[in-house]
Design an enzyme around this catalytic site. Structure first.
Site, PDB file in Angstrom:
ATOM      1  CE1 TYR A 120     -31.268  -8.429  30.877  1.00 49.85           C
ATOM      2  CE2 TYR A 120     -32.660  -6.600  30.202  1.00 49.85           C
ATOM      3  CZ  TYR A 120     -31.721  -7.556  29.898  1.00 49.85           C
ATOM      4  OH  TYR A 120     -31.220  -7.641  28.621  1.00 49.85           O
ATOM      5  CB  SER A 121     -28.450  -6.512  33.617  1.00 51.12           C
ATOM      6  OG  SER A 121     -27.087  -6.227  33.395  1.00 51.12           O
ATOM      7  CG  PHE A 122     -27.772  -2.177  38.098  1.00 50.47           C
ATOM      8  CD1 PHE A 122     -26.591  -1.589  38.529  1.00 50.47           C
ATOM      9  CD2 PHE A 122     -28.958  -1.825  38.724  1.00 50.47           C
ATOM     10  CE1 PHE A 122     -26.600  -0.663  39.581  1.00 50.47           C
ATOM     11  CE2 PHE A 122     -28.979  -0.906  39.762  1.00 50.47           C
ATOM     12  CZ  PHE A 122     -27.799  -0.330  40.195  1.00 50.47           C
TER      13      PHE A 122
END
Length: 927
Positions: free
Chosen positions: A736-738
């Site tokens: 998720y994201s990063f």
């Protein structure tokens, strides 16, 4: 000290505070924290100080051009901010409407505010600066912050502000009824209603300036406003105000506060009495209490089982509690809260299952309507309870249809409750309206059914929400019956996912879990000729045992899905099983040592209660809330408490098993930029008996290991940890994201080692972690606060600029100061913990700043939402599609609801998991 009786010359409720300030000047309101320490005295505001602050705020409202008669809505959770604003409105001729925020669902919150804006003819909304930043833009709703008003009010001389000459016929309060999706009505209570009600209450309860009252109910509830606060002002009594969480997480604190502050009068719904009875089983907890000061506890809002009240009185008699202290009561928003008190409990109720609610106060009349009409029934006959008197509402704001339906032609108010009168004493025996009363709060069935009708796996128009009350229960329980959609009932995994989704939807919408979920065939739903489900008939059938087979098969399904029953072993496991059972109101023998806390239906409030219970029952134990997420089963949590799986002893392992059942390819999800894995907890529930779900947590949380020093060190650690759990492919990794960038690197390393990676998932991140150049410590801290739900997306704007001039610790203190208090409690963070978390997040940001992607994997599946900045179309085509440069095959781009920081939130998780599971099944079957 005495205060003269309120005379006929007093025309409006604001005069009550003026009288209290003049005649009981040394008394006032004492505010305690949500976790009051023993002996804490809190912050006191005397009645003269409260009056002065209210008049200054009124002056500020006038300077802002707010004219008398315009409604004001108060969205202020902090009582210390709300009460002066309340009295400013009462003194200034502004009908005032207290609101409670709708949390966790922006769309529903926007719908509620839009409804309120229209219902109240374009009111002024007063909130705090933090909440103002979270509000959706609603046409016709002007918003101001209490802090801005306070700055204007500071130099104003209160002696120069003259109250508006409201009359008794003018509207004073507008109280919203239950119904959070636009169905709520605004009950109009005039100044005359309030004055009549308060006079009658004060007479019935003999309340004077010598009394001390305790309130812990939020002020969007009429009972908090009138039954405690305004009644205390009228009497000039001292008041103690404590946030609800202080008692709900530790019920015995209710007794401790009564003793410490010598409280003489308070309010407690029956469910709190039940919690106290259970908590009193703890040895020595109440040994030093002196409750002889208490004259009465008003208990209402729901039916009162005689056994609960008698047990409460019996258990506390050794501590000086009077035998006649409990007063079961009846009242509604429409009757200015309590208007009927039962002062003969328990002697008049021995042998009965439920207590009577008593006799009306002076001025209130009660009758029982015969049959479906409005004529009075014979004495002792059963019928609808109807009331009238000067404390009864004249109707609903801007809703003539509801007003006409509520009032009879001869002026009686239809309560919707069924009862009978025995020698003038009222007993309730049921309701004629479709609602559920849980913990003293009314919830309307249709409100929830509308939401559940849209849940995947539920057949449309076959949902029924109704109450049941097992014998001996302290409160009603919610039953949700639904017909599974075609194909769902025959698939255990699909039916279990539907049960989880329905339960999660109830928790999100109403804030508590249903006691029973009941999948039934469509033919089991009795309907009228107009297609309306007959809920009362379904309740009767349930209580007669007609659904026992369905109930048993559902319980067996859930037990199978949770891995079968494993008996707890050892004293710690057995104690935890007892605590789980206490929270979920079930038999300890039914709690399996391997069933997860959240799989059993645990909510965020339950985690706080469990933390307190564990620390009370196991003195010397400190249980971080994260333990409940990373070790949610009885067995794992017992091991964590006993230290056998302490990270400091066993070494850092990034893999957190969130769900371990199922034969499918395991899914490994890597944390976002904050390093924590809490965001995946709800998602993992949807993979039970399908595939294991593991989350990877950053190094550095436990204080025994330093954060990663390089991107390569981090991804190599994650790759090795994944291979320890699953030595060989095919693999499924996502982030998720990063975490998506890290997942890509992990996938490359696995492929380089000769393993097959069939699924690489990016949850809303491009291959380049864009914008890292601007992420200094202040930017990182502000964004982490938003992702954790401490602050809103709106609050993020401009926050880094406010933080940069401050030393690091002051930055974190400012963030904590503007954070959502509920979320701070849920995360169990203080300044020290938040600082540690922010430092870890900043170390990850430093890794991301220098990361440059390279190489290729087979393909990437990208799930994308509305970005933080710019349009969704630009985000997709300008940034996300750059994944095509880093793969050998064709990528998949699937849109999911929500925004970048909310896509995994409860209101969107159902849609997100459906898309993710479909993509996983497609990719892994192709492999």
């Amino acid at each position: 000290m005495t205060i003269r009786p309120v005379s006929a010359g007093i025309q409006h409720a604001g005069n009550l505070l003026e009288t209290a300030a003049r005649q009981a000047g040394e008394h006032g309101v004492r505010f305690l924290s949500a976790d009051p320490a023993p002996g804490e005295r809190g912050r006191e505001q005397t009645y003269p100080e409260l009056l002065g602050q209210a008049l200054r705020l009124l002056g500020a409202l006038r300077e802002a051009g707010v004219v008398p008669g315009r409604a004001v809505a108060l969205l202020l959770e902090d009582a210390e901010a709300l009460l002066p604003a309340l009295w400013a409105c009462l003194l200034g001729g502004h009908p005032v409407c207290p609101l409670a925020a709708v949390t966790g669902d922006p769309e529903r919150w926007a719908a509620q505010l839009t409804h309120v804006a229209g219902l109240l003819d374009g009111p002024l909304l007063i909130t705090d600066e933090r909440t103002r930043g979270t509000l959706p833009d609603v046409p016709g709703l002007a918003v101001t912050a209490i802090e801005d008003l306070g700055r204007v009010a500071d130099p104003i001389d209160p002696a120069a502000v003259r109250p508006h000459p409201s009359t008794r016929a003018d509207t004073a309060l507008l109280m919203l009824t239950s119904g959070s999706t636009g169905a709520s009505k605004a009950v109009e209570l005039t100044h005359g209603n309030l004055l009549a009600s308060l006079a009658a209450k004060a007479e019935a309860r003999s309340l004077t300036a010598a009394d001390t009252t305790l309130n812990w109910i939020s002020y969007d509830h009429v009972g908090a406003l009138l039954e405690t606060h305004m009644l205390s002002v009228r009497a000039g009594a001292r008041q103690l105000q404590v946030p609800p969480a202080a008692l709900l997480t530790d019920p015995l604190r209710f007794l401790e506060l009564i003793d410490a502050h010598r409280v003489t009068s308070t309010f407690a719904p029956n469910f709190l009495l039940g919690l106290i009875n259970k908590a009193l089983d703890q040895p020595d907890r109440a040994r030093d209490l002196d409750l002889s000061c208490l004259r009465h506890i008003i208990t209402g809002g729901e039916a009162n089982p005689v056994a609960t009240g008698v047990t409460f009185l019996d258990r506390l008699a050794p501590y000086g509690l009077r035998r006649d202290v409990l007063w079961p009561a009846f009242g509604m928003t429409e009757t200015c809260a309590g208007s009927i008190y039962h002062r003969e409990f328990p002697r008049a109720d021995l042998g009965a299952e439920f207590a009577a609610v008593g006799r009306p106060v002076t001025g209130m009349e009660v009758r029982i309507a015969a049959g479906d009409g409005d004529a009075a029934a014979e004495p002792g006959a059963l019928g609808e309870v109807q009331v009238r008197g000067p404390m009864v509402t004249r109707g609903y704001r801007n809703n003539p249809e509801a007003t006409a339906a509520a009032l009879t032609d001869d002026g009686w108010f239809r309560t919707g409750d069924l009862g009978r009168l025995d020698e003038g004493r009222l007993s309730l025996v049921g309701r004629s309206k479709d609602c559920v009363i849980v913990n003293g709060v009314n919830y309307f069935s249709h409100d929830l059914e509308t939401v559940l009708d849209e849940v995947e796996g539920v057949a449309r128009s076959f949902v029924a929400a109704f109450p049941t009350r097992p014998r001996g229960s302290d409160t009603e329980q919610l039953v949700v019956a639904f017909a599974p959609a075609p194909g769902t009932a025959s698939d255990d995994n699909a039916l279990y996912r539907t049960l989880v989704a329905v339960r999660n939807s109830v928790v999100l919408h109403w804030g508590f879990r249903p006691a029973l979920l009941l999948p039934l065939p469509e033919e089991a739903f009795p309907k009228t000729s107009l297609g309306k489900i007959q809920r009362s008939l379904m309740r009767r059938r349930l209580e007669e045992g007609a659904y026992d087979d369905h109930r048993k098969s559902t319980e067996e399904l859930i037990t199978r899905q949770l891995g079968g029953h494993v008996a707890p072993e050892g004293p710690t496991e057995r104690l935890l099983a007892e605590l789980y059972a206490e929270l979920f109101e079930t038999d300890p023998e039914s709690i399996s040592a391997t069933a997860g806390f959240f799989d059993l239906g645990g909510t965020s409030l339950d985690t706080l209660r469990l933390k307190n219970l564990v620390e009370q029952r196991l003195p010397g134990t400190e249980l971080p809330l994260i333990s409940l997420f990373t070790a949610p089963t009885v067995r794992d949590l017992a091991a964590r408490i006993e230290g056998t799986r302490d990270a400091g002893q066993s070494g850092y392992d990034p893999v957190v098993p969130l769900q371990t059942s199922g034969t499918g390819t395991p899914l490994f999800c890597i944390h976002p930029g904050g390093g924590e894995v809490l965001v995946f907890v709800n998602l993992a529930k949807y993979f039970v008996h399908e595939r294991p779900f593991y989350a990877l947590r950053a190094r550095g949380f436990d204080g025994t290991a330093e954060p990663f020093g390089s991107w390569e060190e981090m991804t190599r650690c994650y790759t090795e940890a994944i291979r320890r759990r699953q030595p060989h492919g095919p693999y499924a990794v996502a982030g998720y994201s990063f975490g998506a960038a890290a997942a890509f690197e992990v996938a490359k390393q696995l492929e380089a080692e000769g393993e097959r990676v069939d699924f690489v998932g990016s949850f809303d991140l491009s291959p380049h972690i864009v914008g890292m150049d601007r992420f200094d410590h202040a930017e990182t801290a502000a964004n982490l606060a938003m992702f954790l739900g401490l602050i809103s997306r709106q609050q993020l704007d401009g926050l880094p600029e406010r933080l940069r001039p401050l030393p690091k610790e002051e930055q974190h203190a400012l963030i904590l100061d503007i954070s959502d208090a509920r979320r701070v409690t849920e995360l169990d963070v203080d300044l020290e913990k938040l600082t540690s978390w922010m430092d870890l997040a900043h170390s990850l940001t430093e890794l991301a700043r220098v990361h440059r992607p390279s190489g290729r994997v087979g393909s990437v599946t990208v799930l994308y939402a509305t970005p933080l900045h710019g349009s969704k179309d630009e985000w997709l085509h300008k940034h996300l599609r750059k994944w095509d440069d880093f793969t050998r095959g064709e990528n998949t781009y699937a849109e999911v609801p929500g925004e970048h920081h909310t896509m995994l939130d409860p209101q969107h998780i159902g849609a997100f998991q459906a898309v993710l599971r479909a993509e996983l099944n497609r990719a892994l079957s192709e492999g």
